[in-house]
Scaffold this motif. Sequence first.
Motif, PDB file in Angstrom:
ATOM      1  N   GLN A 159       0.962  -1.518  -0.132  1.00  0.00           N
ATOM      2  CA  GLN A 159      -0.025  -0.160   0.227  1.00  0.00           C
ATOM      3  C   GLN A 159       0.804   1.421  -0.272  1.00  0.00           C
ATOM      4  O   GLN A 159       0.459   2.332  -0.648  1.00  0.00           O
ATOM      5  CB  GLN A 159      -1.123   0.294   1.205  1.00  0.00           C
ATOM      6  N   CYS A 160       1.704   1.757   1.354  1.00  0.00           N
ATOM      7  CA  CYS A 160       2.485   2.825   0.735  1.00  0.00           C
ATOM      8  C   CYS A 160       3.903   2.451  -0.623  1.00  0.00           C
ATOM      9  O   CYS A 160       3.781   3.828  -1.098  1.00  0.00           O
ATOM     10  CB  CYS A 160       4.071   2.422   2.180  1.00  0.00           C
ATOM     11  N   ARG A 162       2.154   2.167  -3.436  1.00  0.00           N
ATOM     12  CA  ARG A 162       1.454   3.235  -3.964  1.00  0.00           C
ATOM     13  C   ARG A 162       1.812   4.795  -4.389  1.00  0.00           C
ATOM     14  O   ARG A 162       1.856   5.559  -4.873  1.00  0.00           O
ATOM     15  CB  ARG A 162       0.300   2.311  -4.018  1.00  0.00           C
ATOM     16  N   GLY A 163       2.467   5.605  -3.608  1.00  0.00           N
ATOM     17  CA  GLY A 163       3.123   6.512  -2.621  1.00  0.00           C
ATOM     18  C   GLY A 163       4.378   6.806  -3.748  1.00  0.00           C
ATOM     19  O   GLY A 163       4.832   8.423  -3.714  1.00  0.00           O
ATOM     20  N   GLY A 164       4.630   6.067  -4.866  1.00  0.00           N
ATOM     21  CA  GLY A 164       6.470   6.563  -5.884  1.00  0.00           C
ATOM     22  C   GLY A 164       6.026   5.231  -7.120  1.00  0.00           C
ATOM     23  O   GLY A 164       5.253   4.556  -6.856  1.00  0.00           O
ATOM     24  N   MET A 250       6.599   0.815   6.663  1.00  0.00           N
ATOM     25  CA  MET A 250       6.416   2.119   6.242  1.00  0.00           C
ATOM     26  C   MET A 250       7.644   1.308   4.631  1.00  0.00           C
ATOM     27  O   MET A 250       8.313   0.170   4.391  1.00  0.00           O
ATOM     28  CB  MET A 250       7.309   2.409   7.294  1.00  0.00           C
ATOM     29  N   LEU A 259       5.868   6.540   3.731  1.00  0.00           N
ATOM     30  CA  LEU A 259       4.624   6.897   4.237  1.00  0.00           C
ATOM     31  C   LEU A 259       4.741   5.442   5.071  1.00  0.00           C
ATOM     32  O   LEU A 259       5.257   4.181   5.169  1.00  0.00           O
ATOM     33  CB  LEU A 259       3.953   5.981   2.670  1.00  0.00           C
ATOM     34  N   ALA A 260       3.409   5.755   5.986  1.00  0.00           N
ATOM     35  CA  ALA A 260       3.053   4.334   7.441  1.00  0.00           C
ATOM     36  C   ALA A 260       1.755   3.165   6.720  1.00  0.00           C
ATOM     37  O   ALA A 260       1.089   4.700   6.573  1.00  0.00           O
ATOM     38  CB  ALA A 260       3.581   4.381   8.096  1.00  0.00           C
ATOM     39  N   GLN A 261       1.871   2.653   7.079  1.00  0.00           N
ATOM     40  CA  GLN A 261       0.208   1.854   7.205  1.00  0.00           C
ATOM     41  C   GLN A 261      -0.018   1.101   8.252  1.00  0.00           C
ATOM     42  O   GLN A 261       0.614   0.681   8.858  1.00  0.00           O
ATOM     43  CB  GLN A 261      -0.009   0.880   5.592  1.00  0.00           C
TER      44      GLN A 261
END
Lengths: 397, 397
Positions: A159-160, A162-164, A250, A259-261
């Motif tokens: 999921q994290c 997806r931020g890059g 993370m 980013l942390a989930q």
Amino acid sequence: MKRIAILGSTGSIGRSTLSVIESYPDRFQVATLAAGANLEVALEQTLRWKPRVVSLANEQDADALRSRLRNSGFGGTKIVHGAAGTVCVATHPEVDFVVSAIVGVAGLEATYEAVKAGKAVGLANKECLVVAGELITAEARRQGKPLLPIDSEHNAVHQCLRGGTPVEVERIWLTASGGPFLKTPKSAFASITVEQALNHPTWKMGKRITIDSATLMNKGFEVIEACRLFHVPPSRVQVIVHPQSTIHSMVEFVDGSILAQFSVTDMRLPILYALTYPERVPSEFRFPVMDLRHLDFCPPDMAKFPCLRLAYEAAQAGGVKTIALNAADEVAVAAFLSERIGFEEIPRIIEEVMAATPAGNLESINKVLALDAGARQLAEDMVKQKKRPASPVRAIP
Amino acid sequence: MKRIAILGSTGSIGRSTLSVIESYPDRFQVATLAAGANLEVALEQTLRWKPRVVSLANEQDADALRSRLRNSGFGGTKIVHGAAGTVCVATHPEVDFVVSAIVGVAGLEATYEAVKAGKAVGLANKECLVVAGELITAEARRQGKPLLPIDSEHNAVHQCLRGGTPVEVERIWLTASGGPFLKTPKSAFASITVEQALNHPTWKMGKRITIDSATLMNKGFEVIEACRLFHVPPSRVQVIVHPQSTIHSMVEFVDGSILAQFSVTDMRLPILYALTYPERVPSEFRFPVMDLRHLDFCPPDMAKFPCLRLAYEAAQAGGVKTIALNAADEVAVAAFLSERIGFEEIPRIIEEVMAATPAGNLESINKVLALDAGARQLAEDMVKQKKRPASPVRAIP
């Protein structure tokens, strides 16, 4: 409508997957199921879900299931068995997505065949990535199909990420609860009992994974899985102890953003994520953010937990070394559980088996299975040489 | 090569933007600059960056800059001034990206014109979204160009939102340090002094924003900004107090997963993110994850901080009410700073100005500016009616 195969349908992940499917009847249907030896639950699941194919581990159980179904007046499901049966379930033409949740190397072949058959695969089986990660991820890339992690840490990383983009990833941070011996001094490790090691502070799990959590080997396996799944070297995967296990993992990006989930700790959430990816669908699993109070972190003590170091070494060497790591750990943990060796001998046996195993690449699942059997035998021999002294327990030098 | 305009180049965000540009000379160049009245720094920046156009606030300073440049033998930059000059800087045909960092409503017109001219815009000016958010975001959508937030909270939200699609967002969680009065009992609020209110626990900032942090109005403004920027209703934006300010903000998705962002607290990081989006580029800003120790959270006390409630009401009503909120807050904070009113009268004045301002939509930036002036006048009148008692300070009923 996504048609789902579940490898390991009567286990914990298998049942959670069925519970997710039940909650979203307009999205998913059960296509095929592979179970082990739990005949009663397999029967129930077959009657409830009416899959095309159900596979059981052995022939007698398959025969019994067939006749029980006949007695119930139900004839719509083909019953098969054994390794070939599991492969049939995993590669069935009416399957879109395979949930791989058979524990141990038993799940390996069918998962590999599912990937080869172009199925999207949700991975809950640790061994697929630890002992055959290079083969399976290479095949998934060739097929252009996703491998979606179904465990809280790698699902969080997924999921994290997806931020890059992949080249923008600096480091993956896996969080670890720290296990029951986080605060136990190293000097007390030699006298750790089976009972103490099975008393995990946060999770109720199977015995092997509970011991693997106590030695941090479980986290070590996760480091290897992260390397294989996300195509990063071990130097880019770090472990940080986070006793509350609120943050599941993370990702740190090259620009310095992290980013942390987090989410409730319910396996149905990563299962739902994997089944619906790239979509997210509404669920009832709400984390009470307003109730957040304290989150604590500390670095892992690699000297106290040599299994974590061994896992990094295996991740770095890759191929055959990760097979040796996993096989030796399974044997050593079993020996500890039956009180044949002490807690501190677990990493010693693994280290010796790894040292005695020549490095090498993996060519096929059959070679993986042969190497796995060899490493187990080697580990068994080493356990025999290390008979644990009779009680009272004493420190092992 | 991205050609950058900076509105507010001599301020804190402007200088940080130039520092980022300096670190990435192969990616960015300074196209145009708009400064206020800081002639010396504007001169330095012009000589260093040789922009196409530089604008100063007033004509005399522009004349002085022109003659100083002539004396330095430099003639490559056109010097302009005033509101028209700022618009010229913001809409120059050789500009790709506009950093909007002029404080107050002064930055409004030029930012709106930049968006209208199809520029990508990085927003560091709060008023653009608080008082004219509907107009500016609607125009950015029409142009199909991004509005990128340059402040740690909304930048964090922007990053977390990459984990899903807009319809998959359940809630935005803005973290708040809680300000200096997080643990002060409500009963002591009436006697809060200017000195106490200016003593923010974590940030050194301008006076108005420091008081806005003490009343939580700053967080209230951020709620409004989040609603406008990310097109969510106020009910989907929540504030959680997090005294360490490590996690900059979070996004909760419909499936129950939550993504949180953190990084070092250096404004160059969100600036870099905005300038390079959708790319991430390597930076020196490394958060020492291994040094993470404790993170604390608690819900905000809406009864103690009525400004936060008022901001939610303004966000809900939208349009003219957010103008009244911002204008009344600016006037009330100035009155508090000059000891004309007490700390608890800040929200009272804002509430009265909001009540006396009829709801309505925004049609143009000119109407926004006229309404802003009207609300300020109303707030000034109310301050006059509320003369603060001479010291010693007493509780106001």
